[in-house]
Design a protein around this motif. Structure first.
Motif, PDB file in Angstrom:
ATOM      1  N   THR A   1       0.786  -0.747   0.031  1.00 51.44           N
ATOM      2  CA  THR A   1       0.080   0.017   0.362  1.00 51.44           C
ATOM      3  C   THR A   1       0.966   1.038   0.133  1.00 51.44           C
ATOM      4  O   THR A   1       1.953   0.862   0.951  1.00 51.44           O
ATOM      5  CB  THR A   1      -0.717  -0.010   1.297  1.00 51.44           C
ATOM      6  OG1 THR A   1       0.009   0.146   2.583  1.00 51.44           O
ATOM      7  CG2 THR A   1      -1.898  -1.257   1.397  1.00 51.44           C
ATOM      8  N   ALA A   2       0.101   2.865  -0.306  1.00 50.41           N
ATOM      9  CA  ALA A   2       0.979   3.709  -0.574  1.00 50.41           C
ATOM     10  C   ALA A   2       1.384   3.935   0.881  1.00 50.41           C
ATOM     11  O   ALA A   2       1.503   5.285   0.764  1.00 50.41           O
ATOM     12  CB  ALA A   2       0.107   5.144  -1.416  1.00 50.41           C
ATOM     13  N   SER A   3       0.560   3.677   2.304  1.00 48.94           N
ATOM     14  CA  SER A   3       0.664   4.280   3.097  1.00 48.94           C
ATOM     15  C   SER A   3       1.537   3.085   4.318  1.00 48.94           C
ATOM     16  O   SER A   3       1.360   2.866   5.275  1.00 48.94           O
ATOM     17  CB  SER A   3      -0.747   4.261   4.099  1.00 48.94           C
ATOM     18  OG  SER A   3      -1.021   3.755   4.079  1.00 48.94           O
ATOM     19  N   GLN A   4       2.628   2.045   3.342  1.00 48.58           N
ATOM     20  CA  GLN A   4       3.315   0.908   4.282  1.00 48.58           C
ATOM     21  C   GLN A   4       4.142   2.054   5.311  1.00 48.58           C
ATOM     22  O   GLN A   4       4.818   2.520   4.590  1.00 48.58           O
ATOM     23  CB  GLN A   4       3.354  -0.393   3.278  1.00 48.58           C
ATOM     24  CG  GLN A   4       4.312  -1.450   4.018  1.00 48.58           C
ATOM     25  CD  GLN A   4       3.504  -2.550   3.003  1.00 48.58           C
ATOM     26  OE1 GLN A   4       2.797  -2.133   2.679  1.00 48.58           O
ATOM     27  NE2 GLN A   4       4.851  -3.463   3.232  1.00 48.58           N
ATOM     28  N   LYS A   5       3.902   1.354   5.934  1.00 44.94           N
ATOM     29  CA  LYS A   5       5.421   1.830   7.166  1.00 44.94           C
ATOM     30  C   LYS A   5       6.429   0.895   7.708  1.00 44.94           C
ATOM     31  O   LYS A   5       6.066  -0.659   7.794  1.00 44.94           O
ATOM     32  CB  LYS A   5       3.941   2.836   8.088  1.00 44.94           C
ATOM     33  CG  LYS A   5       3.786   3.052   8.071  1.00 44.94           C
ATOM     34  CD  LYS A   5       3.031   4.378   9.378  1.00 44.94           C
ATOM     35  CE  LYS A   5       1.906   5.366   8.753  1.00 44.94           C
ATOM     36  NZ  LYS A   5       1.595   6.170  10.324  1.00 44.94           N
ATOM     37  N   GLN A   6       6.638   1.436   8.270  1.00 42.43           N
ATOM     38  CA  GLN A   6       8.078   0.558   8.384  1.00 42.43           C
ATOM     39  C   GLN A   6       8.988   1.653   9.957  1.00 42.43           C
ATOM     40  O   GLN A   6       9.135   3.228   9.779  1.00 42.43           O
ATOM     41  CB  GLN A   6       9.264   0.744   7.401  1.00 42.43           C
ATOM     42  CG  GLN A   6      11.106  -0.306   8.665  1.00 42.43           C
ATOM     43  CD  GLN A   6      10.162  -1.694   8.214  1.00 42.43           C
ATOM     44  OE1 GLN A   6       9.426  -2.528   7.843  1.00 42.43           O
ATOM     45  NE2 GLN A   6      10.588  -1.808   9.609  1.00 42.43           N
ATOM     46  N   THR A   7       9.406   0.482  11.292  1.00 42.37           N
ATOM     47  CA  THR A   7      10.096   1.044  12.048  1.00 42.37           C
ATOM     48  C   THR A   7      11.820   2.023  12.176  1.00 42.37           C
ATOM     49  O   THR A   7      12.349   1.437  11.218  1.00 42.37           O
ATOM     50  CB  THR A   7      10.584   0.047  12.936  1.00 42.37           C
ATOM     51  OG1 THR A   7       9.113  -0.227  13.415  1.00 42.37           O
ATOM     52  CG2 THR A   7      10.551   0.017  14.791  1.00 42.37           C
ATOM     53  N   SER A   8      11.808   2.955  12.407  1.00 45.19           N
ATOM     54  CA  SER A   8      12.721   3.915  12.305  1.00 45.19           C
ATOM     55  C   SER A   8      14.307   4.042  13.058  1.00 45.19           C
ATOM     56  O   SER A   8      13.609   4.323  13.999  1.00 45.19           O
ATOM     57  CB  SER A   8      12.446   5.181  11.777  1.00 45.19           C
ATOM     58  OG  SER A   8      13.874   6.397  11.561  1.00 45.19           O
ATOM     59  N   VAL A   9      15.569   2.864  12.783  1.00 44.54           N
ATOM     60  CA  VAL A   9      15.806   3.286  13.837  1.00 44.54           C
ATOM     61  C   VAL A   9      16.211   5.319  14.468  1.00 44.54           C
ATOM     62  O   VAL A   9      16.604   4.700  15.578  1.00 44.54           O
ATOM     63  CB  VAL A   9      17.101   2.266  13.332  1.00 44.54           C
ATOM     64  CG1 VAL A   9      18.119   3.122  11.781  1.00 44.54           C
ATOM     65  CG2 VAL A   9      18.116   2.365  14.728  1.00 44.54           C
ATOM     66  N   ASP A  10      16.377   5.560  13.313  1.00 44.06           N
ATOM     67  CA  ASP A  10      16.036   6.915  13.390  1.00 44.06           C
ATOM     68  C   ASP A  10      15.679   7.474  14.616  1.00 44.06           C
ATOM     69  O   ASP A  10      15.780   9.090  15.135  1.00 44.06           O
ATOM     70  CB  ASP A  10      16.429   7.630  12.792  1.00 44.06           C
ATOM     71  CG  ASP A  10      18.444   7.598  11.429  1.00 44.06           C
ATOM     72  OD1 ASP A  10      19.239   7.161  12.181  1.00 44.06           O
ATOM     73  OD2 ASP A  10      17.512   7.663  10.100  1.00 44.06           O
ATOM     74  N   LEU A  11      14.200   7.484  14.282  1.00 45.23           N
ATOM     75  CA  LEU A  11      12.780   7.502  15.399  1.00 45.23           C
ATOM     76  C   LEU A  11      12.689   7.448  16.183  1.00 45.23           C
ATOM     77  O   LEU A  11      12.837   7.855  16.957  1.00 45.23           O
ATOM     78  CB  LEU A  11      12.247   7.666  13.698  1.00 45.23           C
ATOM     79  CG  LEU A  11      11.278   8.310  12.883  1.00 45.23           C
ATOM     80  CD1 LEU A  11       9.964   8.049  12.485  1.00 45.23           C
ATOM     81  CD2 LEU A  11      11.798   9.844  13.407  1.00 45.23           C
ATOM     82  N   VAL A  12      13.429   5.882  16.144  1.00 44.99           N
ATOM     83  CA  VAL A  12      13.684   5.365  17.704  1.00 44.99           C
ATOM     84  C   VAL A  12      14.560   5.993  18.605  1.00 44.99           C
ATOM     85  O   VAL A  12      14.644   6.400  19.619  1.00 44.99           O
ATOM     86  CB  VAL A  12      14.204   3.578  18.443  1.00 44.99           C
ATOM     87  CG1 VAL A  12      13.562   2.688  19.459  1.00 44.99           C
ATOM     88  CG2 VAL A  12      12.696   3.608  16.343  1.00 44.99           C
ATOM     89  N   ARG A  13      15.492   6.072  17.839  1.00 45.50           N
ATOM     90  CA  ARG A  13      17.450   6.883  18.836  1.00 45.50           C
ATOM     91  C   ARG A  13      16.406   8.159  18.994  1.00 45.50           C
ATOM     92  O   ARG A  13      16.570   8.413  21.207  1.00 45.50           O
ATOM     93  CB  ARG A  13      18.051   6.824  18.274  1.00 45.50           C
ATOM     94  CG  ARG A  13      19.352   6.872  18.913  1.00 45.50           C
ATOM     95  CD  ARG A  13      20.565   6.839  17.606  1.00 45.50           C
ATOM     96  NE  ARG A  13      20.771   5.457  17.871  1.00 45.50           N
ATOM     97  CZ  ARG A  13      21.129   5.235  16.291  1.00 45.50           C
ATOM     98  NH1 ARG A  13      20.554   5.902  15.329  1.00 45.50           N
ATOM     99  NH2 ARG A  13      21.130   3.871  16.457  1.00 45.50           N
TER     100      ARG A  13
END
Length: 242
Positions: free
Chosen positions: A219-231
């Motif tokens: 889908t166009a809105s598929q998401k993935q965990t971001s190591v930078d956002l977690v950090r």
């Protein structure tokens, strides 16, 4: 003590990003776009060797949290599988058709959770009476409540979050979730001194395969965990003392 960060993930890549970014705990799921379902056996096995506590979602199907006897049987087996794998805990919930917590079903599930930590998930956000629900959850022995304050996002539900926090009065952990990120966590914590927060720390990923997108697999809105956002969110949590 700093604010604890729990990150929800639904893939091997997301699990690695959460750990490498410094998350304190992971909620392990499949299909986060559906609100999170029970993770696959393979993902559970991968998570079992993680250096941080892993709580697995116990939700055998998408949709509401009014479960049939067949659903409950599946959940009991899933709890056993999580325990056998050596994970730290589970995340579950159940409602009656009117939104009240299903005390009978929750009691059955909790009895199966011996030796595991247990979080009551956002089934809490469907309840008609916050105070009654908090008392039921405490009586059943849950560790914490994951809630968005009966709203789509934690900020939209901040008044209910505050009420839930006050009713709990330190007797159970209350962990806000839904829409929390590095840009708004401070405003939430300035108003309510939560000891834990829950976030996906995810960014939207473009479809990898046009053919897969066309057939509905991406889908166009598929998401993935971001190591930078977690950090980034973890570093902010470290700066907040509770």
């Amino acid at each position: 003590m700093s604010v604890l960060l729990e990150v929800c993930v639904d893939s091997s890549e997301g699990l690695a990003a959460a750990i490498n970014g410094g998350a304190d705990r992971v909620e392990l799921c499949s299909a986060l776009e559906l609100g999170g379902l029970t993770p696959t056996p393979g993902l559970i096995r991968q998570a079992a060797v993680s250096p941080i506590p892993i709580y697995a979602m116990i939700r055998p199907r998408p949709g509401n949290f009014v479960f049939s006897e067949a659903d409950i049987d599946a959940m009991l087996h899933e709890i056993d599988a999580v325990r056998s794998a050596g994970l730290a805990g589970v995340v579950l919930g159940a409602n009656l058709a009117d939104g009240q917590l299903d005390h009978t079903t929750l009691d059955r599930l909790m009895r199966q959770c011996d030796g595991l930590g247990v979080t009551l998930h956002r089934a809490f956000d469907l309840v008609p009476d916050l105070t009654e629900a908090v008392e039921i959850i405490i009586e059943l022995g849950f560790e914490r409540i994951l809630t968005s304050g009966r709203s789509l996002t934690a900020f939209a539900g901040i008044d209910d979050l505050e009420q839930t926090f006050e009713v709990s009065n330190g007797r159970i952990k209350v962990m806000p979730g839904s829409g929390i990120n590095i840009s708004n966590a401070g405003a939430l914590l300035d108003r309510i001194p939560f000891g834990e927060i829950h976030s996906s720390c995810a960014s939207i990923m473009p479809p990898v395969s046009e053919a897969a997108r066309r057939l509905g697999f991406e889908t166009a809105s598929q998401k993935q965990t971001s190591v930078d956002l977690v950090r980034a969110l973890k570093n902010y949590c470290l700066s907040r003392q509770v």
